[in-house]
Structures are given as structure tokens and as C-alpha cells.
Design a protein around this motif. Structure first.
Motif: not given
Length: 301
Positions: A41-47
Motif C-alpha cells: 500500500e502506498v503511504n502518501v504521508q511517508t512519501v
């Protein structure tokens, strides 16, 4: 003869079942692998956080480079760092006027960009200078320290020269150094100031003279001259020319030991002695007259 191989329907049916079973197993294995693999799953906050961190680092690096560049320009071009003062230390014989003339081109130069070798090289070329060093004193000063050669003896060749304790010829003797030991060496094919003199016996002879002068019996009338005589002897003469000592060049240490033995044997009679021959390996010869006369041989025990 023609040979035909035949397969029964029963065998063919068994082969198809086996192939179908293996294919079903492979499909089930793939399905299990697919079900057990973790979900990505792509974590937008981490990126976004990672992107901001790298962006901040890039900005900081750019600011640092910019600051360093302009700091470099300031220190290398600002008039506050132009040399306006040069001081010399340790020079006693070398003329201060000559030193300042050598240093004149650096005035007004940037203290960080100035080529110090252009100042030090001509100073080192002076025969009186043994070593020289320089310190930058911010914001506008240079401190130059000299270590001068100290005359240790006078060397008489075709002319009289001053020499340091390393055997380096410093300059012609222009007077004022009569108290220094005199080495009478005759003549040399080549004399070069600022270079060691190539006479094998000179430095050992000076060391032997210094050892002789440390003895209590000759502190009041020290030896101050030495000369070489054939075949391989050194003649030491006191300042008043009252006493002459002859030693073999290749046995100076042994001769000095014999000399101390003579002093113990003569005791108070040393004042009457005018010539001591220490060049023999097995005895010492003592005379009251350096030109000849009665000789007293003292054998080594």
C-alpha cells in the motif's frame, strides 16, 4: 522388417491423468503464493515526508555552498586582509634593512594568497641563516623567525673563514672573532660558502680540542689552534703557545684517555710541561721543551 510400437488406451489414459494432476498442483501453488504475499500500500504521508526531507537537505546544501563561496571571496579580496606589517625575530647578524627589502613585495598582498616562498627563499640563501619559518598573524601581519648560524671556529685556508659546529663555512673573518679556535688547514681546491667543508679531520679535531679544554689543568690556558701534520697527526696549541699536544687522527679518543693518564701522573708538574705526544699506541712522551730536549716516556699500564 518393420517394427511398430503400440500404446494401449489404458496407458494413454493414465498419462493424461498424471499430467493433469501435476498441472493442478502448480496452479494451486501459484494461488497460495499470491494469497500469502504481503499487500503493498502506498503511504502518501511517508512519501511526502521523505520528499520534504530531501528538499530541505538540498536547500541547506545550496545555502552552505553559497555561503562558502562568498566567504572565500570576502577573505581573499577584502582590504582588511592585505598585509601591512612584517616583523623579523632571531636576526642578530643578518641586516634588518636587507630583510625588509626582501619582504617589501608582499606588502598589500592578501594574507591568504601571498606566496611565502618568494620571501623565504632569498632569506634562506643568506649563508648566516640556518633555518627560517613564517607565521600568518591575522588580519594583516607576517611574523618571520630566523635561526642564524653561530660561528664555532675559524678555518684558515688561503684566507680565514668562519665556520659553524656542523663544518659549514659562513663568511670571511672580518674581525671580532679572535677568541674562536683557529684551524690551520692549508688550502682547498674549492671553497663554497654555505656548504660544509670537506676535510675529514676538521670536526673530530674541534671535538677533541673542546674535550681538552674541559680539563681543569688547561682552563686557564686553553687550546685554541689545531693544524694537520704528516703523516696523520693533529697538533693542538694553547693560546699562549706554552703547550703543544700531538695526537693521531685515527686514535683521538684513545689519545684523550692517555692524556688524562698523563695529568694524573704529572699532577702539579703539568705547569712545566711544554709538549705532550699522544700519537703512540703504547706510550706517552712528555717534554719540557717543545722543540726537543729531555723527554719523559710514560708507558701505558
Amino acid at each position: 522388417m518393420v517394427d511398430y510400437t503400440s500404446t494401449s488406451p489404458r496407458n494413454r489414459s493414465s498419462g493424461w491423468k498424471q499430467a493433469h494432476t501435476q498441472r493442478s498442483k502448480r496452479q494451486k501453488t501459484k494461488a497460495v503464493r499470491y494469497r500469502t504475499s504481503p499487500k503493498r500500500e502506498v503511504n502518501v504521508q511517508t512519501v511526502l515526508r521523505i520528499g520534504l526531507d530531501w528538499g530541505a537537505k538540498c536547500v541547506l546544501a545550496a545555502v552552505l555552498v553559497y555561503g562558502l563561496f562568498h566567504g572565500y571571496l570576502f577573505f581573499t579580496t577584502a582590504p582588511q586582509f592585505n598585509i601591512s606589517r612584517v616583523t623579523f625575530h632571531g636576526n642578530k647578524t643578518v641586516s634588518a634593512e636587507n630583510l625588509y627589502a626582501v619582504a617589501a613585495p608582499v606588502f598589500g598582498e592578501n594574507i591568504f594568497h601571498v606566496d611565502l616562498e618568494n620571501v623565504l627563499t632569498p632569506i634562506r640563501s643568506d649563508n648566516w641563516v640556518q633555518d627560517v619559518s613564517v607565521i600568518r598573524k591575522l588580519p594583516q601581519s607576517l611574523h618571520i623567525h630566523l635561526q642564524e648560524r653561530v660561528p664555532y671556529a675559524r678555518l684558515q685556508l688561503e684566507r680565514v673563514y668562519l665556520m659553524d659546529h656542523y663544518g659549514v663555512l659562513i663568511a670571511l673573518d672580518s674581525g671580532g672573532y679572535d677568541a674562536l679556535p683557529l684551524i690551520q688547514a692549508g688550502a682547498l681546491d674549492r671553497v663554497e660558502l654555505g656548504k660544509p667543508v670537506h676535510i675529514d679531520w676538521v670536526v673530530p679535531g674541534l671535538q677533541a680540542m673542546n674535550s681538552l679544554n674541559q680539563l681543569e689543568a688547561f682552563r686557564e690556558r686553553p687550546f685554541n689552534a689545531v693544524r694537520f701534520t704528516e703523516p696523520h697527526h693533529l697538533m693542538f696549541t694553547s693560546g699562549t703557545r706554552e703547550v703543544t699536544v700531538r695526537m693521531a687522527v685515527d686514535r683521538l679518543a684513545e689519545g684523550f684517555g692517555n692524556f688524562k693518564m698523563v695529568l694524573e701522573a704529572l699532577q702539579s708538574d703539568i705547569a712545566t710541561v711544554r709538549f705532550i705526544d699522544l700519537s703512540f699506541a703504547d706510550r706517552v712522551v712528555v717534554r719540557d721543551d717543545p722543540a726537543g730536549g729531555a723527554a719523559t716516556p710514560i708507558k701505558k699500564s
